[in-house]
Design an enzyme around this catalytic site. Sequence first.
Site, short mmCIF file in Angstrom:
data_model
loop_
_atom_site.label_atom_id
_atom_site.label_comp_id
_atom_site.label_asym_id
_atom_site.label_seq_id
_atom_site.Cartn_x
_atom_site.Cartn_y
_atom_site.Cartn_z
N GLU A 2 -4.87 -10.39 -5.03
CA GLU A 2 -3.49 -9.90 -5.21
C GLU A 2 -3.00 -9.29 -3.90
O GLU A 2 -3.80 -9.04 -3.01
CB GLU A 2 -3.47 -8.83 -6.31
N HIS B 164 5.24 4.94 6.84
CA HIS B 164 5.06 4.07 8.01
C HIS B 164 3.66 4.15 8.57
O HIS B 164 3.18 3.21 9.15
CB HIS B 164 6.13 4.31 9.08
#
Lengths: 399, 301
Positions: free
Chosen positions: B213, B255
């Site tokens: 996945e 981030h």
Amino acid sequence: MKLSEDVAKRLLRSRGLPAPEGATADDPDTAAALAERMGGAAVLKALVLAGRRGKQGLVRVARSPNEARSAAAAMLATEFGGAAVSRLYVEPVVEIADELYLSFAFGDRAPRMVLSRHGGVEIEATFESEPEAVRVVEIDPLRGVKPWDAVEEWRRAGVEGRPLAALGALTARLYDAFVALDATMLELNPVALDRAGKPSLVGVMMEIDDFALDRQGLRSPLGAPVAGNPREAAVETANRSYPGGDSRYSELDGDIGLLVAGGGAGLLQHDLIRSMGGRPANHSDVSPAPGTEKLEAVFDAIFTNPRSRSLLVGYNYLQMARCDFVARALKLSVERNRIDARAFPIVLRLVGPAEAEARAIVAGIPGAEYLPSDASLEDGCRAIVAATERARLAREAAE
Amino acid sequence: MSILIDETTRVVVQGITGNQGRFDTELSLAYGVNIVAGVTPGRGGETVSGVPVFDTVKRAVTETGANAAVLYVPATGVRDAVFEAVEAGCRVLLATTENMPRHDAAQAVAAARAKGAWLVGFNTNGIISPGKCKLGGIGGSDPDAVYPAGRIGVVSRSGGMSAEIAWALKRAGLGVSTAVSMGGDRTTGRSMVEYLALFEADPETDAMIIYGEPGTENEAEVARAVAEGSIRKPVVAMVAGAFQEEYPAGVSFGHVAAMIVGEADTATAKRRLLASAGVEVAASLDEAARMVARATGSIPN
């Protein structure tokens, strides 16, 4: 759960860590009074759950209470990410002679520490322009971070001399806080150094593990806005109201309603439907729960979504759960929402324990297509794409 | 043969007096699993379905010679339950729990690995070596319906997909040496490529199917091992979740995470990486079963 900066700094300070001690203001006069109390000058930061605030004018330095008042007025008139800025954090101005970057987050298996010689800028920018100034360190969670490990890493990132001792100790204690607070992300940007090399945690972002909120004594703020979409909100409300595993439901722009379960099989069926030319109206996942309420909530959402034109009930081969449980929830929701499965196609690919009982229940929903026991996941996807198309043509013919 | 569990596996069930513990224990006993002990602190001396209950794993191991542990323990107790089973000397552990606190998961995995124990999970429905042994609810009340014995190894990030793959193999006339739902959480006790290395060394496994996945480096590691030649048996891969790339990102990664996780994170990137390493990539279950049948010579090209 993301913490706002005032909460994150308070948690760090309560562990003896050097985060500037400020206070919150939700109007310009309060901001001015706080600046006065801090000696006149102050830093004002918008309390929004996002980074890069500096670029948006959401971090301002005021040299006097009057400047603090007008800066606060300007910031409180700002919108950020679709919401008005409603609260500010006001803190004393810290002397900044040098800026570093430090963060803790998770890799697949273990926590990782990222540190950089350059703070106050985005870490990706430094990584691109000066990769040798950035250290990415995998942490052994049984050992943690020792001060001497951190001293070595800061040296390698390019920090030299006196500040290393305090930085090493601070880094180790920040990692301890990262663990003790069940944080999944802790970013210190910048870590400011004054002229004497003393560090101060000027910029703090922290996220607490959603699965550890209870033991941290934290709660997702009740009454906080749940999903803006009323059907997604209803599923979230059902999750909060009933025991057992949660259901997930998010709407997309297609017309095929999906009740797909078993995370993996759901992903595969969604891929397959798209490859067959179908467009799902939502994605969903359901986990085992003692009652059918959370399952019904997803069925209700699909049946009341104005975009839905059909429904696939696509479970992976059930090993522990019972098929009749799913069928019962479906029948309840079909009746509640007065769905006619002859116009709104319903396909079930539902095999495993209590399948015979499930078939008997679904036989009471005229038009519902319960695929045979040897049907594959692909067969279910093919059937719903074809049935949705047939129903569309029938609607067009009737118009 | 098979990997990790077989006829010699002696199982202790931690949390045997809870609902799920009792239920899975009964189904496992019916399948012939050698469950020799259960553990619930304070309930020592009782029995569950004839299985003696002990107060600690150490006592259970000393008295019964248990060497594998199945954990039915609430999320916040799993870390200590893993520590306890590892210290008591269990070599294979299965942790079914999902939604583990991240720090607990990392510490439990590190503790098991440090002792050389093999932790399956978190968020797994089990591992089965058909006809020999199973740990966890895998296969439910009728494992033979989808898990006939054979010579194909299955490693899946999803318990449901493990069953679907085995069933597709059965329809193609094939069976399973061992099938494992390795765990669906980001942090798992062992990585996909470590399971493949066991299958590679198992003389009774001819080929492997993996199900992956988006997220985690599991599939990239498999691609590397196949490209480098440390995995030589045929590997067929399915990676689902490509549809997520068609929609605007619903979840924004911090981030920092984005930088250190890397870019090979999407289903499409993983399929490409696996294919370029020489792994056959299937879009559907039936295709996967056909590829395995062809690779093992069960049907002509």
